[in-house]
Design an enzyme around this catalytic site. Structure first.
Site, PDB file in Angstrom:
ATOM      1  N   GLY A 106      72.580 -38.674  76.707  1.00 10.64           N
ATOM      2  CA  GLY A 106      72.305 -37.890  75.499  1.00 10.64           C
ATOM      3  C   GLY A 106      71.121 -36.952  75.671  1.00 10.64           C
TER       4      GLY A 106
ATOM      5  N   ALA B 277      70.862 -42.034  75.119  1.00 15.18           N
ATOM      6  CA  ALA B 277      70.921 -42.813  73.893  1.00 15.18           C
ATOM      7  C   ALA B 277      70.221 -44.148  74.143  1.00 15.18           C
ATOM      8  CB  ALA B 277      72.377 -43.063  73.518  1.00 15.18           C
TER       9      ALA B 277
ATOM     10  N   GLU C  57      76.723 -42.281  81.930  1.00 19.28           N
ATOM     11  CA  GLU C  57      77.330 -43.199  80.957  1.00 19.28           C
ATOM     12  C   GLU C  57      78.395 -44.098  81.586  1.00 19.28           C
ATOM     13  OE1 GLU C  57      75.733 -39.804  78.435  1.00 19.28           O
ATOM     14  OE2 GLU C  57      76.507 -40.109  80.448  1.00 19.28           O
TER      15      GLU C  57
ATOM     16  N   GLU D 103      72.628 -34.003  77.307  1.00 13.94           N
ATOM     17  CA  GLU D 103      73.535 -33.392  76.315  1.00 13.94           C
ATOM     18  C   GLU D 103      72.744 -32.569  75.289  1.00 13.94           C
ATOM     19  OE1 GLU D 103      77.353 -36.235  75.981  1.00 13.94           O
ATOM     20  OE2 GLU D 103      75.425 -37.236  75.625  1.00 13.94           O
TER      21      GLU D 103
HETATM   22  N1  T1G Z   1      68.029 -47.185  76.375  1.00 14.68           N
HETATM   23  C1  T1G Z   1      67.168 -48.216  76.143  1.00 14.68           C
HETATM   24  N2  T1G Z   1      66.210 -48.640  77.023  1.00 14.68           N
HETATM   25  C2  T1G Z   1      66.131 -47.967  78.174  1.00 14.68           C
HETATM   26  C3  T1G Z   1      67.004 -46.891  78.492  1.00 14.68           C
HETATM   27  C4  T1G Z   1      67.975 -46.491  77.528  1.00 14.68           C
HETATM   28  N3  T1G Z   1      68.805 -45.461  77.724  1.00 14.68           N
HETATM   29  N4  T1G Z   1      66.681 -46.442  79.716  1.00 14.68           N
HETATM   30  C5  T1G Z   1      65.655 -47.214  80.147  1.00 14.68           C
HETATM   31  N5  T1G Z   1      65.330 -48.125  79.232  1.00 14.68           N
HETATM   32  C6  T1G Z   1      64.244 -49.104  79.326  1.00 14.68           C
HETATM   33  C7  T1G Z   1      64.503 -50.186  80.374  1.00 14.68           C
HETATM   34  O1  T1G Z   1      65.241 -51.235  79.833  1.00 14.68           O
HETATM   35  C8  T1G Z   1      63.084 -50.605  80.721  1.00 14.68           C
HETATM   36  O2  T1G Z   1      62.645 -51.420  79.703  1.00 14.68           O
HETATM   37  C9  T1G Z   1      62.309 -49.299  80.636  1.00 14.68           C
HETATM   38  O3  T1G Z   1      63.104 -48.437  79.807  1.00 14.68           O
HETATM   39  C10 T1G Z   1      62.097 -48.643  81.964  1.00 14.68           C
HETATM   40  O4  T1G Z   1      63.349 -48.500  82.592  1.00 14.68           O
HETATM   41  C11 T1G Z   1      75.363 -40.220  73.685  1.00 14.68           C
HETATM   42  C12 T1G Z   1      76.101 -42.557  74.993  1.00 14.68           C
HETATM   43  C13 T1G Z   1      65.683 -43.606  83.080  1.00 14.68           C
HETATM   44  C14 T1G Z   1      66.294 -43.711  85.468  1.00 14.68           C
HETATM   45  O5  T1G Z   1      72.175 -44.639  81.275  1.00 14.68           O
HETATM   46  O6  T1G Z   1      68.785 -45.159  84.395  1.00 14.68           O
HETATM   47  O7  T1G Z   1      73.174 -41.407  76.465  1.00 14.68           O
HETATM   48  O8  T1G Z   1      62.392 -53.478  80.979  1.00 14.68           O
HETATM   49  O9  T1G Z   1      62.840 -49.995  84.552  1.00 14.68           O
HETATM   50  O10 T1G Z   1      63.302 -47.495  87.166  1.00 14.68           O
HETATM   51  O11 T1G Z   1      76.309 -39.610  75.677  1.00 14.68           O
HETATM   52  O12 T1G Z   1      65.900 -46.531  83.157  1.00 14.68           O
HETATM   53  O13 T1G Z   1      60.432 -52.015  80.604  1.00 14.68           O
HETATM   54  O14 T1G Z   1      61.465 -53.257  78.679  1.00 14.68           O
HETATM   55  O15 T1G Z   1      64.905 -48.548  84.506  1.00 14.68           O
HETATM   56  O16 T1G Z   1      61.842 -45.693  86.174  1.00 14.68           O
HETATM   57  C15 T1G Z   1      72.604 -42.913  79.227  1.00 14.68           C
HETATM   58  C16 T1G Z   1      69.496 -45.478  81.729  1.00 14.68           C
HETATM   59  C17 T1G Z   1      72.613 -43.770  78.010  1.00 14.68           C
HETATM   60  C18 T1G Z   1      69.895 -44.069  81.602  1.00 14.68           C
HETATM   61  C19 T1G Z   1      64.240 -44.878  84.610  1.00 14.68           C
HETATM   62  N6  T1G Z   1      71.350 -43.086  79.938  1.00 14.68           N
HETATM   63  N7  T1G Z   1      68.150 -45.618  82.280  1.00 14.68           N
HETATM   64  O17 T1G Z   1      64.285 -45.788  85.656  1.00 14.68           O
HETATM   65  O18 T1G Z   1      62.644 -47.517  84.748  1.00 14.68           O
HETATM   66  S1  T1G Z   1      74.144 -43.635  77.166  1.00 14.68           S
HETATM   67  C20 T1G Z   1      71.247 -43.962  80.927  1.00 14.68           C
HETATM   68  C21 T1G Z   1      67.933 -45.458  83.611  1.00 14.68           C
HETATM   69  C22 T1G Z   1      74.116 -42.093  76.416  1.00 14.68           C
HETATM   70  C23 T1G Z   1      75.259 -40.315  75.169  1.00 14.68           C
HETATM   71  C24 T1G Z   1      75.366 -41.673  75.759  1.00 14.68           C
HETATM   72  C25 T1G Z   1      66.542 -45.737  84.078  1.00 14.68           C
HETATM   73  C26 T1G Z   1      65.715 -44.451  84.283  1.00 14.68           C
HETATM   74  P1  T1G Z   1      61.692 -52.591  80.004  1.00 14.68           P
HETATM   75  P2  T1G Z   1      63.498 -48.723  84.178  1.00 14.68           P
HETATM   76  P3  T1G Z   1      62.955 -46.621  86.029  1.00 14.68           P
END
Ligand code: T1G
Length: 704
Positions: A103, A65, A126, A106
């Site tokens: 997500g 998400a 999450e 999922e």
């Molecule tokens: N939402 C918004 N921005 C995101 C994002 C996300 N989920 N993931 C990454 N970004 C942005 C980050 O801020 C950065 O932006 C750029 O992408 C590159 O990220 C319904 C509720 C995927 C392993 O927790 O772990 O799904 O600084 O520098 O090192 O159940 O990003 O360039 O402007 O980290 O290659 C669950 C979070 C959400 C994954 C990549 N997902 N992301 O790592 O790049 S909750 C997460 C990461 C959810 C559902 C629920 C990592 C990555 P900017 P980066 P990276």
């Protein structure tokens, strides 16, 4: 990018291809889920479409998400992708490259099949942002991998590599990934006519596992209790997986959604979201041109094979980068290499490293005895004894032996880098790269900008830290730079409160209850009281007004140098690391207080907490005022990754905002009256308090 174009749909060879294109990581941002639903419905309705593929454009599948949307009011969607997938009559294959997280996974679990390239990773992280999977992950994953493995994946939030995911049945096949789209279409054609469609929600055989081990949920509670102290999300994750085993699918989904709602706006979730984005923001240094041509760093050298030098060499080998380790003394070099071998061997014994991987890393570290032998390296980090004259001699040598475009970095933790750079003919290629102990473990990589450091050198050092998996943070050249300097008031108040009557174990309890894994006095005992004692002695020699700390000094002079001596602030039984309160220490404290005419008194836990943290908040503001750090959230990240500040509190400034700048300023102003100059409020803090502003949003107006 307009909402319309964040999801593309086209048909090739009877296969409908749904491509999510929402850079940088195809998060389920505005329009993405609706776009997927529209594409699915299009495919369902198109008689030429026999099956569909869901994939991501760019470097990854869907990374979850859009975290930026959390905490904001959102309309309840009329339809959810997961339900539309469940109701579909045509098979959908999720084709995963990069990451399928949250997500993203999922959605893939709601598809009928999942294929992935070998380098892909899947997971439900999450919990790491204080919530739980809210798109059916807690109900579908246990149906595939069983509740026990689902508990591990969901409560740890770990990323699972493709081969393990295949073994566990999360993905059905590994595809080469040379041409993801083509391979996915071919794969989909292979199953297009298979019926019935395998829906994960219909599976229950793995849920029976709970019958053979009904205690697994309590086991998980115990297993994660220590690591997840102070955080509500892990317990709710366990409850959601429990619901998968005790409730019908749709009721389980409702339970998951309720639990998700209880977490989304919790203080811990807000703090963890703040930390997530702060850790990404810290990489940006305002004013650094984006198109800078950075010198490439492929080969490294480290000068000094002591504990720090060895750890630094390991940090490069761990990242697969060849590194030469040089030390003037053959004996120190051999001991250094021996210590590196022992460290790796311990990891192999613990099972966190394979023997093969250990051998590979050791082979990347080349011990050399002369400076000339490192001359061809792209960059060098000096990690010799923390004395200016020694550092200057080394840098004169480095300037002589290193190839002209090599970068010269120093790991000094406090010395003036301008003075070090001045002994070279290339001060523009000199900067600080400050590691934290142990260098191969701690993620913080403080990059210190000296007055002659070129933007290319600064940017190259920041990138070097990220390339080896560290978090690079900018600091200006001043005493203690940013991280250590901001820590000094904490350490000072820690020791002064003991003089005034607070007891070490009381202070440690306050900080452990606040969320630190271990209290500051226990940490001192682990790192050895003699280290900071020597530093104080050196500072006193350099500045007669420097205030010594009679109590820790007295402990050291009494041979109580910490865990390694079996006694320090605490007493330790032979071969046991458990700290025991020692009346001898309390007696020494009383004696010193009497000798220094200090009237002792009792302390409330709240006063202890505020005395320890408010001083550093004040110092954060002074560091920003002087332009020695870019933004407050950087300093918060430095405390998370340099000093073990509890992550679920976001950071020191983020926590400060839960009290409010005004309350903090007023308290500091009162202590200024009571205790004098060391509590002089920062002007920036006063202005922020007056404006009721946010501490965590403070930035330096100009870097200096
Ligand atoms: N939402 C918004 N921005 C995101 C994002 C996300 N989920 N993931 C990454 N970004 C942005 C980050 O801020 C950065 O932006 C750029 O992408 C590159 O990220 C319904 C509720 C995927 C392993 O927790 O772990 O799904 O600084 O520098 O090192 O159940 O990003 O360039 O402007 O980290 O290659 C669950 C979070 C959400 C994954 C990549 N997902 N992301 O790592 O790049 S909750 C997460 C990461 C959810 C559902 C629920 C990592 C990555 P900017 P980066 P990276």
């Amino acid at each position: 990018m307009s909402e319309q174009s964040v999801v593309r749909f086209d048909v090739e060879d009877g296969i409908g291809v749904i491509t999510v294109d929402y850079p940088p990581v195809n998060a389920l941002g505005p329009g993405v889920s609706d776009g997927i639903i529209a594409a699915l419905e299009k495919g369902e309705a198109d008689p030429n479409v026999r099956a569909m593929v869901l994939m991501g454009a760019g470097r990854t599948f869907i990374a979850g998400a859009d975290i930026r949307q959390f905490g904001k009011p959102r309309a309840v969607p009329a339809k959810r992708t997961y339900d539309v997938l469940d109701q579909g009559k045509k098979p959908v294959v999720a084709a995963i490259h990069g990451y399928a997280l949250g997500g993203g996974l999922e959605n893939a679990l709601a598809c009928h099949y999942r294929v992935a390239v070998p380098s892909a990773k899947v997971g439900l992280p999450e919990v790491q942002i204080g919530i739980l999977p809210g798109g059916g992950g807690t109900q579908r994953l246990p149906r595939i991998v069983g509740p026990k493995v689902a508990l591990d994946m969901i409560v740890s939030g770990r990323h699972v590599p493709a081969d393990e995911a295949k073994t566990r049945g999360i993905i059905d096949d590994i595809i080469p990934g040379k041409d993801l789209r083509k391979e996915a279409i071919a794969w989909a054609k292979g199953i297009a006519d298979k019926r019935p469609l395998p829906r994960v929600r219909d599976r229950s055989e793995r849920l029976a596992e709970v019958k053979t081990d009904p205690g697994m949920f309590d086991t998980a509670r115990k297993q994660y209790a220590r690591r997840m102290r102070g955080q509500p999300a892990p317990e709710k994750c366990i409850q959601a997986v429990e619901a998968a085993c005790t409730q019908p699918f749709d009721e389980g989904i409702a339970t998951e959604r309720r639990l998700f709602g209880e977490l989304e706006n919790s203080p811990e979730a807000k703090a963890l979201r703040y930390a997530f984005f702060a850790e990404r923001e810290i990489a940006r240094i305002p004013g650094l041109p984006k198109d800078l041509k950075l010198p490439e760093i492929k080969t490294m050298a480290v000068v000094g094979a002591g504990t720090m030098g060895g750890g630094i060499a390991m940090s490069f080998a761990d990242a697969g980068m060849p590194v030469k380790l040089v030390d003037a003394s053959k004996e120190v070099l051999e001991r250094g290499i021996g210590r590196i071998r022992d460290n790796y061997a311990t990891s192999v014994k613990r099972g966190s490293l394979t023997q093969e991987e250990m051998d590979k890393r050791i082979s990347l570290i080349t011990p050399v005895e002369t400076m000339e032998e490192i001359g061809d390296c792209d960059a060098v980090i000096e990690a010799v004894f923390e004395r200016m004259d020694v550092k200057k001699d080394v840098f004169k040598e480095l300037d002589r032996v290193m190839k002209p475009d090599a970068l010269l970095f120093t790991n000094t933790s406090a010395l003036d880098i301008d003075q070090i750079a001045a002994v070279t003919s290339r001060p523009e290629k000199v900067a600080g790269t400050h590691y934290f102990v142990p260098a191969n473990v701690m993620k913080l990589f403080e990059v210190v900008n000296a007055s002659k450091t070129a933007p290319e050198t600064l940017a190259a050092a920041m990138k070097l830290g990220r390339d080896i998996g560290k978090i690079s943070g900018y600091a200006g050249n001043c005493d203690g730079f940013a991280a250590n300097r901001s820590r000094i008031p904490f350490t000072m108040e820690q020791n002064l409160m003991v003089e005034e009557g607070a007891l070490p174990h009381q202070i440690d309890k306050v900080m452990e209850d606040f969320g630190y894994p271990v209290g500051p006095f226990k940490v001192n005992d682990m790192s050895g009281l003699d280290i900071s004692y020597d530093t104080r002695k050196r500072r006193k020699a350099a500045d007669p007004n420097y205030r010594m700390l009679p109590i820790p000094d007295g402990l050291v002079e009494a041979g109580r140098v910490g865990l390694k001596a079996g006694k320090g602030w605490y007493r330790y039984e032979k071969g046991d690391r458990t700290p025991h309160v020692d009346p001898e220490v309390e007696a020494l404290i009383k004696k010193v207080a009497t000798e220094n005419n200090i009237t002792q008194r009792s302390f409330t836990n709240e006063e202890i907490l505020h005395r320890l943290l408010f001083g550093s908040i004040n110092e954060f503001c002074k560091i920003l005022e002087e332009g020695k750090a870019v933004r407050a959230s950087d300093l918060d990240v430095m405390w998370l990754h340099g000093f073990g500040f509890p992550r679920y509190r976001g950071g020191l400034m983020f926590w400060g905002d839960t009290l409010g700048a005004r309350e903090i300023y007023n308290q500091i102003a009162a202590w200024h009256q009571r205790y004098g100059a060391r509590w002089k409020p920062s002007e920036l803090l006063r202005r922020t308090a007056e404006a009721n502003g946010k501490l965590a949003e403070l930035k330096a107006d100009k870097l200096r």
